[in-house]
Write an enzyme that holds these catalytic residues in place. Structure first.
Site, PDB file in Angstrom:
ATOM      1  N   GLU A  80     -10.381  -0.758   5.071  1.00  0.00           N
ATOM      2  CA  GLU A  80      -9.289  -1.046   5.994  1.00  0.00           C
ATOM      3  C   GLU A  80      -9.723  -0.791   7.440  1.00  0.00           C
ATOM      4  O   GLU A  80      -9.553  -1.631   8.314  1.00  0.00           O
ATOM      5  CB  GLU A  80      -8.078  -0.163   5.646  1.00  0.00           C
ATOM      6  CG  GLU A  80      -6.874  -0.410   6.529  1.00  0.00           C
ATOM      7  CD  GLU A  80      -5.639   0.346   6.056  1.00  0.00           C
ATOM      8  OE1 GLU A  80      -5.792   1.451   5.493  1.00  0.00           O
ATOM      9  OE2 GLU A  80      -4.520  -0.166   6.248  1.00  0.00           O
ATOM     10  N   GLN A 117       0.856  -1.194   0.000  1.00  0.00           N
ATOM     11  CA  GLN A 117       0.000   0.000   0.000  1.00  0.00           C
ATOM     12  C   GLN A 117       0.890   1.242   0.000  1.00  0.00           C
ATOM     13  O   GLN A 117       1.755   1.368   0.872  1.00  0.00           O
ATOM     14  CB  GLN A 117      -0.840  -0.028   1.282  1.00  0.00           C
ATOM     15  CG  GLN A 117      -1.826   1.089   1.432  1.00  0.00           C
ATOM     16  CD  GLN A 117      -2.493   1.049   2.805  1.00  0.00           C
ATOM     17  OE1 GLN A 117      -1.827   0.847   3.825  1.00  0.00           O
ATOM     18  NE2 GLN A 117      -3.779   1.217   2.853  1.00  0.00           N
ATOM     19  N   GLY A 118       0.706   2.131  -0.948  1.00  0.00           N
ATOM     20  CA  GLY A 118       1.591   3.292  -1.085  1.00  0.00           C
ATOM     21  C   GLY A 118       0.897   4.613  -0.852  1.00  0.00           C
ATOM     22  O   GLY A 118       0.619   5.355  -1.800  1.00  0.00           O
ATOM     23  N   SER A 137       4.136  -1.704   4.270  1.00  0.00           N
ATOM     24  CA  SER A 137       4.132  -3.005   4.959  1.00  0.00           C
ATOM     25  C   SER A 137       4.321  -4.129   3.956  1.00  0.00           C
ATOM     26  O   SER A 137       3.639  -4.161   2.926  1.00  0.00           O
ATOM     27  CB  SER A 137       2.807  -3.231   5.684  1.00  0.00           C
ATOM     28  OG  SER A 137       2.647  -2.296   6.706  1.00  0.00           O
ATOM     29  N   SER A 177       1.891   6.621   2.358  1.00  0.00           N
ATOM     30  CA  SER A 177       2.800   7.482   3.110  1.00  0.00           C
ATOM     31  C   SER A 177       4.040   7.888   2.316  1.00  0.00           C
ATOM     32  O   SER A 177       4.583   7.102   1.535  1.00  0.00           O
ATOM     33  CB  SER A 177       3.254   6.771   4.386  1.00  0.00           C
ATOM     34  OG  SER A 177       2.146   6.391   5.152  1.00  0.00           O
ATOM     35  N   ASN A 200      -4.904   7.298  15.438  1.00  0.00           N
ATOM     36  CA  ASN A 200      -6.158   7.455  16.179  1.00  0.00           C
ATOM     37  C   ASN A 200      -6.472   8.916  16.472  1.00  0.00           C
ATOM     38  O   ASN A 200      -7.640   9.285  16.599  1.00  0.00           O
ATOM     39  CB  ASN A 200      -6.114   6.609  17.454  1.00  0.00           C
ATOM     40  CG  ASN A 200      -6.260   5.129  17.141  1.00  0.00           C
ATOM     41  OD1 ASN A 200      -6.230   4.734  15.968  1.00  0.00           O
ATOM     42  ND2 ASN A 200      -6.421   4.304  18.158  1.00  0.00           N
ATOM     43  N   GLU A 201      -5.412   9.753  16.543  1.00  0.00           N
ATOM     44  CA  GLU A 201      -5.686  11.188  16.727  1.00  0.00           C
ATOM     45  C   GLU A 201      -6.460  11.715  15.515  1.00  0.00           C
ATOM     46  O   GLU A 201      -7.442  12.456  15.651  1.00  0.00           O
ATOM     47  CB  GLU A 201      -4.378  11.983  16.888  1.00  0.00           C
ATOM     48  CG  GLU A 201      -3.643  11.759  18.204  1.00  0.00           C
ATOM     49  CD  GLU A 201      -2.848  10.447  18.227  1.00  0.00           C
ATOM     50  OE1 GLU A 201      -2.645   9.846  17.156  1.00  0.00           O
ATOM     51  OE2 GLU A 201      -2.446  10.026  19.326  1.00  0.00           O
TER      52      GLU A 201
HETATM   53  C1  LIG Z   1       3.103  -0.958  11.444  1.00  0.00           C
HETATM   54  C2  LIG Z   1       2.871   0.114  10.441  1.00  0.00           C
HETATM   55  C3  LIG Z   1       2.521  -0.235   9.147  1.00  0.00           C
HETATM   56  C4  LIG Z   1       2.326   0.765   8.182  1.00  0.00           C
HETATM   57  N1  LIG Z   1       2.054   0.368   6.898  1.00  0.00           N
HETATM   58  C5  LIG Z   1       1.914   1.318   5.938  1.00  0.00           C
HETATM   59  C6  LIG Z   1       1.683   0.926   4.583  1.00  0.00           C
HETATM   60  O1  LIG Z   1       1.626  -0.264   4.256  1.00  0.00           O
HETATM   61  N2  LIG Z   1       1.567   1.891   3.656  1.00  0.00           N
HETATM   62  C7  LIG Z   1       1.632   3.217   3.971  1.00  0.00           C
HETATM   63  O2  LIG Z   1       1.490   4.038   3.071  1.00  0.00           O
HETATM   64  N3  LIG Z   1       1.866   3.625   5.244  1.00  0.00           N
HETATM   65  C8  LIG Z   1       2.012   2.700   6.232  1.00  0.00           C
HETATM   66  N4  LIG Z   1       2.270   3.088   7.527  1.00  0.00           N
HETATM   67  C9  LIG Z   1       2.473   4.507   7.825  1.00  0.00           C
HETATM   68  C10 LIG Z   1       1.309   5.148   8.581  1.00  0.00           C
HETATM   69  O3  LIG Z   1       0.197   5.284   7.745  1.00  0.00           O
HETATM   70  C11 LIG Z   1       1.806   6.491   9.116  1.00  0.00           C
HETATM   71  O4  LIG Z   1       2.816   6.218  10.073  1.00  0.00           O
HETATM   72  C12 LIG Z   1       0.699   7.274   9.772  1.00  0.00           C
HETATM   73  O5  LIG Z   1      -0.235   7.723   8.824  1.00  0.00           O
HETATM   74  C13 LIG Z   1       1.248   8.502  10.529  1.00  0.00           C
HETATM   75  O6  LIG Z   1       2.067   9.258   9.725  1.00  0.00           O
HETATM   76  P1  LIG Z   1       3.526   9.691  10.223  1.00  0.00           P
HETATM   77  O7  LIG Z   1       4.222   8.481  10.686  1.00  0.00           O
HETATM   78  O8  LIG Z   1       4.138  10.528   9.157  1.00  0.00           O
HETATM   79  O9  LIG Z   1       3.258  10.591  11.530  1.00  0.00           O
HETATM   80  P2  LIG Z   1       2.843  12.113  11.577  1.00  0.00           P
HETATM   81  O10 LIG Z   1       1.757  12.362  10.558  1.00  0.00           O
HETATM   82  O11 LIG Z   1       4.049  12.952  11.528  1.00  0.00           O
HETATM   83  O12 LIG Z   1       2.164  12.199  13.014  1.00  0.00           O
HETATM   84  C14 LIG Z   1       2.951  12.266  14.215  1.00  0.00           C
HETATM   85  C15 LIG Z   1       1.984  12.393  15.386  1.00  0.00           C
HETATM   86  O13 LIG Z   1       1.246  13.646  15.282  1.00  0.00           O
HETATM   87  C16 LIG Z   1      -0.153  13.388  15.322  1.00  0.00           C
HETATM   88  N5  LIG Z   1      -0.845  14.315  14.420  1.00  0.00           N
HETATM   89  C17 LIG Z   1      -0.488  14.646  13.157  1.00  0.00           C
HETATM   90  N6  LIG Z   1      -1.384  15.501  12.623  1.00  0.00           N
HETATM   91  C18 LIG Z   1      -2.357  15.697  13.563  1.00  0.00           C
HETATM   92  C19 LIG Z   1      -3.570  16.467  13.605  1.00  0.00           C
HETATM   93  N7  LIG Z   1      -3.974  17.194  12.553  1.00  0.00           N
HETATM   94  N8  LIG Z   1      -4.308  16.391  14.718  1.00  0.00           N
HETATM   95  C20 LIG Z   1      -3.912  15.646  15.794  1.00  0.00           C
HETATM   96  N9  LIG Z   1      -2.773  14.909  15.817  1.00  0.00           N
HETATM   97  C21 LIG Z   1      -2.018  14.925  14.715  1.00  0.00           C
HETATM   98  C22 LIG Z   1      -0.305  11.958  14.824  1.00  0.00           C
HETATM   99  O14 LIG Z   1      -1.523  11.377  15.270  1.00  0.00           O
HETATM  100  C23 LIG Z   1       0.922  11.283  15.415  1.00  0.00           C
HETATM  101  O15 LIG Z   1       0.670  10.935  16.756  1.00  0.00           O
HETATM  102  C24 LIG Z   1       2.458   2.136   8.518  1.00  0.00           C
HETATM  103  C25 LIG Z   1       2.786   2.487   9.839  1.00  0.00           C
HETATM  104  C26 LIG Z   1       3.006   1.510  10.775  1.00  0.00           C
HETATM  105  C27 LIG Z   1       3.371   1.924  12.177  1.00  0.00           C
END
Ligand SMILES: Cc1cc2nc3c(=O)[nH]c(=O)nc-3n(C[C@H](O)[C@H](O)[C@H](O)COP(=O)(O)OP(=O)(O)OC[C@H]3O[C@@H](n4cnc5c(N)ncnc54)[C@H](O)[C@@H]3O)c2cc1C
Length: 387
Positions: free
Chosen positions: A243, A125-126, A160, A128, A369-370
């Site tokens: 999902e 899944q692409g 993933s 991020s 979850n946020e």
């Molecule tokens: C085990 C695992 C599997 C994954 N698999 C995939 C995958 O297959 N494909 C893919 O594309 N991605 C995947 N991801 C990535 C995942 O979707 C992202 O980690 C997630 O969307 C959060 O983005 P980030 O890590 O850039 O954190 P950030 O967006 O930088 O967030 C950091 C923190 O700030 C909080 N935050 C950010 N914006 C807000 C807001 N507006 N209001 C309140 N809080 C906020 C977030 O909730 C988080 O706690 C995976 C992640 C994990 C951990």
């Protein structure tokens, strides 16, 4: 509401149970976040497919069984009860498959669905990117039209099982002048193609199924676009609905964890602390509540309903329940819970620690979850947008 199963559903359950009893591997397969484990899980998927069980609610012509979603829930219950392997192609079968059913052309369905069902093609899944996580509308990867192809440039990350996948579905900016949700398209991208580099990322447990993917002028046929050009956000939200709201985490997974938790409590009752019993009971009740809620969702879908914003409620519920269950297990195990299963003093710790580490990621993946709480506040409760 009539919560009893029909005789046909009971017969279906018996058939699933008998098949699984005869075919589920006796020993657990190696982790699917390793090459060896990915191959072993793919071979298991082929066995499932040959038996007609790869994706029971899909039409037979696409490799399914032509059953409905209620039967899929029954299948899932039996699957977890049998201790069958985790689904290595979950991105394909649970996320892309249903999206293709709703948004794919007949040619796209015929091309992609059968190879998803057979796991001949594994999917990543692409969404991020390094600068687009929670804020997915900040996607910068571009896909510029050149005749009947798109030319891709940029980087995806956190895919993933991406290290072993054959294909990736994802969002790309097809209109470079566009901003935010507009100008994005949903593309199906081969990962073993010129201009695509897949680089594994080590996870918390040291395994390297995760991957970042780089596109340097990779060419993708325009026919691989799902939905209209610039309409990718809408298609991606449908995928996210499957999902978060139904398929990725069926209730059977948590009911099975609840059963294991009760067994763990019984084995360790003498040493468990006073609050552990109450915590176990709460987990069992919550797993059952999630099952009933999912039966309600499926009934609604069978009556023509759709998955909408309430998927965010669901995602918070299953991810926090999973975490609570594993925290409860570690509480029962006490200091022993920190040991690896092979440690001499481990004595029946099982894989609770590994499960706990993975459960920590539940509130992050599939949209944090946020962010789900923001969706609930703004789109379900109608509260004003945050700053
Ligand atoms: C085990 C695992 C599997 C994954 N698999 C995939 C995958 O297959 N494909 C893919 O594309 N991605 C995947 N991801 C990535 C995942 O979707 C992202 O980690 C997630 O969307 C959060 O983005 P980030 O890590 O850039 O954190 P950030 O967006 O930088 O967030 C950091 C923190 O700030 C909080 N935050 C950010 N914006 C807000 C807001 N507006 N209001 C309140 N809080 C906020 C977030 O909730 C988080 O706690 C995976 C992640 C994990 C951990």
């Amino acid at each position: 509401m009539d919560l009893r199963y029909t005789p046909e559903q009971d017969a279906f359950r018996a058939e699933v149970r008998a098949w699984l009893a005869a075919h589920v591997p006796k020993a657990p397969l190696p982790s699917f976040d390793t090459q060896e484990g990915s191959d072993a899980h793919r071979a298991w998927e082929k066995t499932l497919h040959a038996g007609g069980w790869a994706m029971v609610p899909w039409p037979v012509e696409y490799g399914g069984r032509g059953a409905n979603l209620l039967e899929w829930l029954i299948f899932e219950e039996e699957y977890y009860r049998a201790g069958a392997p985790r689904r290595v192609n979950q991105n394909g079968i649970f996320l892309l498959g249903p999206t293709l059913m709703d948004h794919g052309t007949p040619a796209q369905k015929a091309r992609f669905l059968p190879k998803i069902a057979s796991s001949e093609e594994l999917w990543a899944q692409g969404w991020s990117e390094p600068n687009a996580g929670s804020d997915m509308a900040a996607i910068q990867c571009t896909a510029l039209r050149d005749g009947d192809h798109y030319v891709l440039r940029g980087q995806k990350t956190w895919a993933s099982r991406g290290a072993f996948a054959d294909w990736m579905f994802g969002l790309f900016r097809t209109d470079p002048a566009s901003e935010r949700h507009r100008g994005l398209s949903f593309l199906l991208v081969p990962l073993r193609a010129p201009g695509v580099t897949v680089r594994p990322i080590a996870q918390l447990d040291g395994e390297t199924g995760f991957a970042e993917v780089f596109f340097d002028d990779a060419r993708v046929p325009a026919l691989n676009r799902l939905g209209g050009e610039g309409e990718g956000w809408k298609v991606a939200m449908a995928t996210a609905g499957f999902e978060r709201g139904l398929m990725l985490r069926s209730p059977a997974r948590f009911q099975e964890t609840a059963r294991r938790l009760v067994a763990l409590y019984r084995e360790n009752e003498a040493s468990a602390d006073a609050l552990a019993r109450e915590a176990v009971v709460r987990c069992v009740v919550e797993a059952e509540a999630y099952a009933l809620e999912t039966y309600r969702t499926v009934s609604r879908l069978l009556a023509g309903g759709r998955i909408a914003e309430e998927a965010s409620l669901n995602k918070i519920y299953w991810s926090e329940l999973d975490l609570r269950m594993h925290e409860t297990a570690l509480r029962i195990l006490g200091a022993r819970g920190e040991l690896l299963p092979e440690a001499p003093a481990a004595r029946g710790v099982g894989d609770w620690l590994d499960g706990y580490l993975f459960s920590l990621s539940g509130p992050i993946y599939a949209g944090t979850n946020e962010i789900q709480r923001n969706v609930i506040a703004e789109r379900i409760l109608g509260l004003p947008r945050g700053a």
